[in-house]
Design a protein around this motif. Structure first.
Motif, mmCIF file in Angstrom:
data_model
loop_
_atom_site.group_PDB
_atom_site.id
_atom_site.type_symbol
_atom_site.label_atom_id
_atom_site.label_comp_id
_atom_site.label_asym_id
_atom_site.label_seq_id
_atom_site.Cartn_x
_atom_site.Cartn_y
_atom_site.Cartn_z
ATOM 1 N N SER A 49 -130.016 -37.493 78.230
ATOM 2 C CA SER A 49 -129.878 -38.264 76.752
ATOM 3 C C SER A 49 -130.312 -37.501 75.708
ATOM 4 O O SER A 49 -131.056 -36.551 75.894
ATOM 5 C CB SER A 49 -130.404 -39.736 76.993
ATOM 6 O OG SER A 49 -131.755 -39.576 77.002
ATOM 7 N N ILE A 50 -129.746 -37.742 74.645
ATOM 8 C CA ILE A 50 -130.260 -37.045 73.346
ATOM 9 C C ILE A 50 -130.684 -38.181 72.322
ATOM 10 O O ILE A 50 -130.333 -38.970 71.940
ATOM 11 C CB ILE A 50 -128.879 -36.445 72.538
ATOM 12 C CG1 ILE A 50 -128.122 -35.154 73.434
ATOM 13 C CG2 ILE A 50 -129.375 -35.644 71.286
ATOM 14 C CD1 ILE A 50 -126.882 -34.677 72.786
ATOM 15 N N GLN A 51 -131.959 -37.506 72.152
ATOM 16 C CA GLN A 51 -132.809 -38.420 70.822
ATOM 17 C C GLN A 51 -132.943 -37.753 69.536
ATOM 18 O O GLN A 51 -133.023 -36.551 69.767
ATOM 19 C CB GLN A 51 -133.914 -38.802 71.500
ATOM 20 C CG GLN A 51 -133.832 -39.487 72.846
ATOM 21 C CD GLN A 51 -135.061 -40.238 73.360
ATOM 22 O OE1 GLN A 51 -135.935 -39.878 72.957
ATOM 23 N NE2 GLN A 51 -134.794 -41.092 74.506
ATOM 24 N N SER A 52 -133.448 -38.350 68.550
ATOM 25 C CA SER A 52 -134.040 -37.885 67.444
ATOM 26 C C SER A 52 -135.400 -38.396 67.160
ATOM 27 O O SER A 52 -135.411 -39.607 66.996
ATOM 28 C CB SER A 52 -132.977 -38.336 66.249
ATOM 29 O OG SER A 52 -133.600 -37.442 65.188
ATOM 30 N N ARG A 53 -136.589 -37.462 67.208
ATOM 31 C CA ARG A 53 -137.844 -38.038 67.315
ATOM 32 C C ARG A 53 -138.421 -37.817 65.812
ATOM 33 O O ARG A 53 -139.732 -38.002 65.845
ATOM 34 C CB ARG A 53 -138.658 -37.109 68.272
ATOM 35 C CG ARG A 53 -138.105 -37.344 69.830
ATOM 36 C CD ARG A 53 -138.934 -36.639 70.794
ATOM 37 N NE ARG A 53 -138.685 -37.109 72.296
ATOM 38 C CZ ARG A 53 -137.635 -36.575 72.890
ATOM 39 N NH1 ARG A 53 -137.015 -35.528 72.416
ATOM 40 N NH2 ARG A 53 -137.273 -36.922 74.152
ATOM 41 N N GLN A 54 -137.815 -37.465 64.992
ATOM 42 C CA GLN A 54 -138.273 -37.171 63.644
ATOM 43 C C GLN A 54 -137.496 -38.108 62.485
ATOM 44 O O GLN A 54 -136.320 -38.298 62.688
ATOM 45 C CB GLN A 54 -137.990 -35.743 63.123
ATOM 46 C CG GLN A 54 -139.046 -34.716 64.077
ATOM 47 C CD GLN A 54 -139.061 -33.402 63.638
ATOM 48 O OE1 GLN A 54 -138.235 -33.150 62.835
ATOM 49 N NE2 GLN A 54 -139.545 -32.315 64.259
ATOM 50 N N MET A 55 -138.229 -38.494 61.657
ATOM 51 C CA MET A 55 -137.899 -39.320 60.757
ATOM 52 C C MET A 55 -136.572 -38.897 59.917
ATOM 53 O O MET A 55 -135.391 -39.510 59.845
ATOM 54 C CB MET A 55 -138.728 -39.910 59.586
ATOM 55 C CG MET A 55 -138.494 -40.943 58.619
ATOM 56 S SD MET A 55 -138.224 -42.554 59.534
ATOM 57 C CE MET A 55 -139.885 -42.957 59.622
ATOM 58 N N SER A 56 -136.739 -37.561 59.763
ATOM 59 C CA SER A 56 -135.426 -36.827 58.753
ATOM 60 C C SER A 56 -134.677 -36.082 59.617
ATOM 61 O O SER A 56 -133.973 -35.201 59.414
ATOM 62 C CB SER A 56 -136.000 -36.012 57.563
ATOM 63 O OG SER A 56 -136.781 -34.986 58.096
ATOM 64 N N GLY A 57 -134.926 -36.107 61.216
ATOM 65 C CA GLY A 57 -134.206 -35.442 61.989
ATOM 66 C C GLY A 57 -132.656 -35.362 61.981
ATOM 67 O O GLY A 57 -132.011 -34.194 61.660
ATOM 68 N N GLN A 58 -132.063 -36.390 61.965
ATOM 69 C CA GLN A 58 -130.677 -36.770 61.875
ATOM 70 C C GLN A 58 -130.200 -36.133 60.611
ATOM 71 O O GLN A 58 -129.248 -35.534 60.455
ATOM 72 C CB GLN A 58 -130.051 -38.150 62.167
ATOM 73 C CG GLN A 58 -130.501 -38.639 63.347
ATOM 74 C CD GLN A 58 -129.975 -39.864 63.827
ATOM 75 O OE1 GLN A 58 -128.638 -39.867 63.718
ATOM 76 N NE2 GLN A 58 -130.624 -40.725 64.410
ATOM 77 N N LEU A 59 -130.608 -36.420 59.581
ATOM 78 C CA LEU A 59 -130.261 -36.047 57.981
ATOM 79 C C LEU A 59 -130.380 -34.385 57.856
ATOM 80 O O LEU A 59 -129.391 -33.929 57.491
ATOM 81 C CB LEU A 59 -131.114 -36.426 56.720
ATOM 82 C CG LEU A 59 -130.649 -36.114 55.642
ATOM 83 C CD1 LEU A 59 -129.417 -36.370 55.101
ATOM 84 C CD2 LEU A 59 -131.589 -36.688 54.508
ATOM 85 N N THR A 60 -131.502 -33.860 58.616
ATOM 86 C CA THR A 60 -131.557 -32.487 58.348
ATOM 87 C C THR A 60 -130.607 -31.836 59.572
ATOM 88 O O THR A 60 -130.058 -30.694 59.079
ATOM 89 C CB THR A 60 -132.889 -31.995 58.933
ATOM 90 O OG1 THR A 60 -133.778 -32.642 58.026
ATOM 91 C CG2 THR A 60 -133.258 -30.559 59.001
ATOM 92 N N MET A 61 -130.412 -32.269 60.720
ATOM 93 C CA MET A 61 -129.551 -31.659 61.581
ATOM 94 C C MET A 61 -128.002 -31.959 60.948
ATOM 95 O O MET A 61 -127.254 -31.052 61.203
ATOM 96 C CB MET A 61 -129.369 -32.411 62.833
ATOM 97 C CG MET A 61 -128.810 -31.701 63.783
ATOM 98 S SD MET A 61 -129.118 -30.019 64.019
ATOM 99 C CE MET A 61 -130.845 -30.068 64.123
ATOM 100 N N HIS A 62 -127.610 -33.013 60.231
ATOM 101 C CA HIS A 62 -126.210 -33.253 59.643
ATOM 102 C C HIS A 62 -125.949 -32.196 58.712
ATOM 103 O O HIS A 62 -125.038 -31.641 58.535
ATOM 104 C CB HIS A 62 -126.218 -34.697 59.100
ATOM 105 C CG HIS A 62 -124.918 -35.022 58.259
ATOM 106 N ND1 HIS A 62 -124.799 -35.991 57.687
ATOM 107 C CD2 HIS A 62 -123.780 -34.253 58.498
ATOM 108 C CE1 HIS A 62 -123.494 -36.202 57.261
ATOM 109 N NE2 HIS A 62 -122.759 -35.119 57.835
ATOM 110 N N MET A 63 -127.142 -31.840 57.747
ATOM 111 C CA MET A 63 -126.942 -30.830 56.672
ATOM 112 C C MET A 63 -126.878 -29.439 57.564
ATOM 113 O O MET A 63 -125.910 -28.464 56.917
ATOM 114 C CB MET A 63 -127.931 -30.871 55.764
ATOM 115 C CG MET A 63 -128.244 -32.064 55.159
ATOM 116 S SD MET A 63 -129.486 -32.141 54.017
ATOM 117 C CE MET A 63 -129.544 -30.650 52.942
ATOM 118 N N MET A 64 -127.532 -28.992 58.541
ATOM 119 C CA MET A 64 -127.412 -27.891 59.085
ATOM 120 C C MET A 64 -126.145 -27.393 59.786
ATOM 121 O O MET A 64 -125.597 -26.511 59.671
ATOM 122 C CB MET A 64 -128.634 -27.544 60.013
ATOM 123 C CG MET A 64 -128.863 -26.283 60.670
ATOM 124 S SD MET A 64 -130.140 -25.875 61.975
ATOM 125 C CE MET A 64 -129.024 -26.723 63.419
#
Length: 279
Positions: free
Chosen positions: A87-102
């Motif tokens: 399974s894939i998780q995001s363990r940082q508060m801004s993890g999904q936003l940062t990954m979205h931009m990258m």
């Protein structure tokens, strides 16, 4: 200092400044194209992540279905993947936003690469001799095609097999594979971009041969050394498993052999023209 010399120096200086200004606009247009595609990718969040980025993490991915069909034709179910054991998780508060931009930037770079390279080539080409311009005709096309082929190979072949291998690897059944989103995306993008860049080997060999810095004889002599270097590069850019390293290394070895043929063809063409000029 006499006046004519000053006027000539000023003209040369203006010419140099004009070239810098022209280069600046080529770079601006190249970066602008990357920005446009990045914005498009950012706005198409659902499609980008569900249908592109996360697709290799699901058993219905195209490559897995093709592998299963191949296994059925061979009379074995070993190649069929029924479920993904992670399974894939995001363990940082801004993890999904940062990954979205990258991810948006990386997709923008990949989509805009042909145009961005064309812009830089437009600046470089006028500085070449007429013969060099003639011999480099079609450079943008071949660079773009090889980049796309490498990108597709990394996405549909190297990445899914590597992801499936790492996802299914366990040192003990009690340990559950729960990967961070950053780790998953980094593995996927590294594999894809590495393959895309590695597939440019024939073009690089072409220009090095034309410049007289490389020859097919040298490439044949150092073939064994090149194989070792390719395996080392594959080990660096891939996850620490033999399957992924071979998936990257084998196509690179094939590209190396193709590059030898390219270099040999260029050398024969140059020798033929030299003989004609001497005659």
């Amino acid at each position: 200092m006499d006046q004519p010399y000053l006027e000539e120096a000023q003209q040369n200086e203006m010419s140099f400044v004009d070239h810098l200004e022209e280069l600046r606009w080529h770079i601006i247009r190249a970066l602008g194209s990357i920005a446009v595609f990045s914005v498009i990718a950012f706005l198409a969040k659902g499609f980008v992540f569900h249908d592109i980025i996360l697709a290799p993490s699901r058993p219905d991915f195209f490559s897995y279905r093709m592998m299963c069909e191949l296994g059925n034709k061979l009379g074995t179910e070993a190649l069929c993947i029924d479920k993904m054991t992670f399974s894939i998780q995001s363990r940082q508060m801004s993890g999904q936003l940062t990954m979205h931009m990258m991810v948006s930037f990386i997709l923008g770079l990949a989509c805009a690469f042909p145009y961005a390279f064309w812009e830089i080539w437009r600046f470089v080409k006028p500085g070449l001799y007429p013969q060099e311009q003639k011999s480099s005709r079609g450079a943008v096309f071949f660079v773009s095609i090889l980049f796309l082929m490498g990108l597709l190979f990394g996405y549909y072949v190297a990445s899914p097999i590597s992801i499936n291998f790492l996802a299914g690897y366990q040192v003990d059944p009690s340990i559950v594979n729960e990967f961070d989103l950053t780790s998953y995306v980094s593995t996927l993008t590294t594999m894809c971009l590495s393959c895309a860049l590695m597939f440019e080997m024939p073009v690089i060999v072409y220009f090095l041969t034309k410049a007289g810095l490389l020859s097919p004889e040298i490439m044949k002599v150092y073939r064994k050394h090149a194989i070792v270097i390719i395996l080392v590069i594959a080990a660096i850019i891939t996850p620490p498993d033999v399957v992924s390293q071979l998936l990257i290394g084998m196509p690179l070895m094939l590209l190396y052999e193709v590059s030898i043929s390219v270099s040999s063809s260029i050398r024969k063409s140059d020798l033929k023209k030299l003989n004609q000029n001497n005659a």
